[in-house]
Design a protein around this motif. Structure first.
Motif, short mmCIF file in Angstrom:
data_model
loop_
_atom_site.label_atom_id
_atom_site.label_comp_id
_atom_site.label_asym_id
_atom_site.label_seq_id
_atom_site.Cartn_x
_atom_site.Cartn_y
_atom_site.Cartn_z
N PHE A 1 0.85 -1.19 0.00
CA PHE A 1 0.00 0.00 0.00
C PHE A 1 0.89 1.23 0.00
CE2 PHE A 1 -3.34 -2.86 1.59
CZ PHE A 1 -4.40 -2.46 0.77
N VAL A 2 0.54 2.19 -0.89
CA VAL A 2 1.25 3.44 -0.95
C VAL A 2 0.26 4.57 -0.68
CG1 VAL A 2 2.95 2.56 -2.59
CG2 VAL A 2 0.87 3.67 -3.44
N VAL A 3 0.79 5.72 -0.32
CA VAL A 3 -0.03 6.90 -0.06
C VAL A 3 -0.02 7.79 -1.30
CG1 VAL A 3 -0.30 8.97 1.34
CG2 VAL A 3 0.35 6.81 2.42
N GLU A 4 -1.23 8.13 -1.77
CA GLU A 4 -1.37 9.01 -2.92
C GLU A 4 -2.19 10.22 -2.53
OE1 GLU A 4 -3.06 6.74 -6.07
OE2 GLU A 4 -1.20 5.61 -6.49
N LYS B 1 -5.08 12.51 1.61
CA LYS B 1 -4.14 11.42 1.34
C LYS B 1 -4.91 10.11 1.48
CE LYS B 1 -0.11 13.92 3.09
NZ LYS B 1 0.52 14.11 1.76
N VAL B 2 -4.82 9.26 0.46
CA VAL B 2 -5.56 7.99 0.47
C VAL B 2 -4.58 6.85 0.23
CG1 VAL B 2 -7.70 9.06 -0.30
CG2 VAL B 2 -6.08 8.15 -1.99
N ALA B 3 -4.99 5.65 0.69
CA ALA B 3 -4.18 4.45 0.49
C ALA B 3 -4.49 3.85 -0.87
CB ALA B 3 -4.45 3.44 1.59
N ALA B 4 -3.46 3.44 -1.59
CA ALA B 4 -3.62 2.82 -2.90
C ALA B 4 -2.84 1.52 -2.94
CB ALA B 4 -3.14 3.76 -4.00
N LYS B 5 -3.47 0.49 -3.50
CA LYS B 5 -2.82 -0.81 -3.62
C LYS B 5 -1.92 -0.80 -4.84
CE LYS B 5 -4.02 -5.71 -4.11
NZ LYS B 5 -5.15 -6.68 -4.19
N ARG B 6 -0.66 -1.17 -4.65
CA ARG B 6 0.31 -1.17 -5.74
C ARG B 6 0.88 -2.57 -5.94
NH1 ARG B 6 3.67 3.02 -7.32
NH2 ARG B 6 1.96 4.38 -6.63
N VAL B 7 0.58 -3.16 -7.09
CA VAL B 7 1.10 -4.50 -7.42
C VAL B 7 2.58 -4.38 -7.77
CG1 VAL B 7 0.93 -6.46 -8.99
CG2 VAL B 7 -1.14 -5.32 -8.19
N GLN C 1 5.71 6.82 -1.47
CA GLN C 1 5.53 6.68 -0.03
C GLN C 1 4.82 5.36 0.25
OE1 GLN C 1 3.48 10.41 0.95
NE2 GLN C 1 5.37 11.17 1.87
N VAL C 2 5.58 4.40 0.74
CA VAL C 2 5.05 3.06 1.01
C VAL C 2 4.66 2.98 2.48
CG1 VAL C 2 5.51 0.58 0.95
CG2 VAL C 2 6.51 2.08 -0.78
N ILE C 3 3.44 2.51 2.72
CA ILE C 3 2.96 2.40 4.10
C ILE C 3 3.70 1.27 4.80
CG2 ILE C 3 0.95 1.95 5.56
CD1 ILE C 3 -0.81 3.15 3.43
N SER C 4 4.42 1.63 5.88
CA SER C 4 5.23 0.64 6.60
C SER C 4 4.59 0.22 7.92
CB SER C 4 6.63 1.19 6.86
OG SER C 4 6.56 2.40 7.62
N GLY D 1 -8.21 3.05 -1.44
CA GLY D 1 -8.94 4.31 -1.46
C GLY D 1 -9.27 4.89 -0.12
N GLN D 2 -8.86 4.28 0.95
CA GLN D 2 -9.21 4.76 2.28
C GLN D 2 -8.36 5.97 2.66
OE1 GLN D 2 -9.28 1.67 5.18
NE2 GLN D 2 -10.30 2.91 6.73
N VAL D 3 -9.00 6.93 3.33
CA VAL D 3 -8.30 8.15 3.76
C VAL D 3 -7.35 7.80 4.89
CG1 VAL D 3 -8.56 10.48 4.66
CG2 VAL D 3 -10.25 9.56 3.06
N VAL D 4 -6.12 8.33 4.81
CA VAL D 4 -5.12 8.06 5.84
C VAL D 4 -4.49 9.36 6.28
CG1 VAL D 4 -4.58 5.76 4.93
CG2 VAL D 4 -3.30 7.74 4.11
#
Length: 374
Positions: free
Chosen positions: A320-323, A329-335, A357-360, A369-372
């Motif tokens: 998951f990365v932050v976009e 700022k929302v979470a996005a799934k990155r393959v 920005q990778v969620i660690s 798509g969730q707000v972070v």
């Protein structure tokens, strides 16, 4: 606007529409994903119309921590246990069977190459040599007289040749006997230090039974056995790091000197040899335990992330990365595609770019798509 109520009503409607025929866990995950997507859309619309979303968005945002991806040098090592060995480390034994008559060295003595370390009883052979010397002396006198007569043209050529042949044969016989006599001396095959003297005077010595243990103290090396699975990835010249716990030495730089071409049929391993330079090489002792790390992969400017943040589904690996979407700022799934893994890190060969920005931390609690909030 009470968007949470709307999301709940939407979830109930979808649940009623499915008729309870699908897997509950899968349906719940689907609803959560749709809920997150709807929340993002509602937040975007409310921001445009000036609604009360900013306050609610801050309250409902999931807190996360991120790492900023930057290129770095990635190296992978194969870790194995090795041992210290020496090219000149030998149990010196007698070359002939016999009773030990004297031992001329003791522990700690320095000896040179060819020096006599011990002697065996060779009385019988010495008696034969003494008898042969007597015969040789007589043969020499006869030959010299016959040679003088032959120069004066006295006597026959056959008499001269017989005297000469007898003398030469006895000389060669004596040289052979002297070489056999030397087999009863235990000599040092190289210069070094006497490490042990297991034999005692009066004991019976024979080939293969140690009389003296000799160590040169030089030409120290590291030997390690490696699984045949790495036969194609380990080669001579590879960089390595060596740690010797007993000497308190860590991460000594070395290189793989030789790689054996033979696979041990019992252990299914092959042997590699490394060399050390400096004072640590002089402090090595035979069979000392050594930790060896051989570099089997290296890539400059690689994209690397912690291995524990990489998740997997039935088809792909992803993070998951932050976009940034509008003011949120929302979470996005990155393959992603991954490569080598070492020391808790994994190389990402495709899917991430510099400054992503990778969620660690907190990635377990977010959906697409969730707000972070950082």
């Amino acid at each position: 606007m009470k968007h949470t109520t709307s999301a709940a009503l939407l979830a109930l409607a979808l649940l009623a529409a499915c008729g309870g025929k699908q897997d509950p866990a899968a349906e719940l995950a689907k609803l959560k994903q749709e809920q997150a997507s709807n929340q993002a859309k509602i937040a975007d619309l409310e921001a445009k119309v000036g609604g009360d979303k900013p306050a609610n968005a801050a309250a409902n945002a999931v807190p996360v921590a991120v790492i900023n991806v930057q290129p770095e040098n990635f190296q992978s090592y194969l870790e194995v246990q090795g041992r210290a060995d020496f090219d000149q480390n030998a149990n010196v034994s007698a070359r002939a069977a016999g009773t030990i008559t004297s031992i001329r060295v003791q522990r700690g003595d320095r000896v040179g190459k060819g020096q006599i370390l011990a002697t065996l009883d060779a009385a019988v052979l010495e008696a034969g040599i003494a008898e042969l010397r007597t015969r040789l002396d007589l043969a020499k006198v006869i030959y010299e007289k016959q040679d003088r007569l032959w120069q004066q043209q006295i006597g026959t050529e056959v008499q001269y040749l017989q005297a000469k042949n007898n003398y030469d044969a006895l000389r060669r016989n004596l040289a052979t006997q002297q070489q056999q006599r030397d087999l009863y001396n235990v000599r040092a095959p190289f210069g070094g230090t006497v490490d042990d003297v297991p034999a005692k005077e009066g004991e019976l010595a024979s080939p293969g039974v140690p009389v003296v243990r000799l160590l040169s103290g030089s030409s120290g090396k590291i030997v390690a056995d490696i699984s045949e699975a790495y036969a194609n990835s380990i080669k001579a010249g590879d960089k390595a790091l060596v740690s010797i716990p007993d000497l308190g030495a860590e991460n000594l730089t070395s290189t793989v000197r030789t790689v054996s071409r033979i696979i041990n049929p019992t252990s299914r391993t092959f042997t590699v040899e490394l060399r050390l330079n400096g004072k640590e090489s002089a402090q090595l002792r035979p069979n000392m335990v050594v930790a060896v790390r051989i570099q089997n992969y290296a890539r400059p400017n690689a994209t690397v992330v912690p291995v524990d943040i990489v998740q997997k589904d039935e088809e792909n690996s992803y993070v998951f990365v932050v976009e940034q979407k509008g003011n949120q700022k929302v979470a996005a799934k990155r393959v992603i595609q991954t490569g080598a893994t070492y020391n808790g890190k994994v190389e990402v060969t495709k899917g991430l770019a510099a400054n992503d920005q990778v969620i660690s931390a907190g990635y377990q609690n977010v959906n697409e798509g969730q707000v972070v909030t950082l």
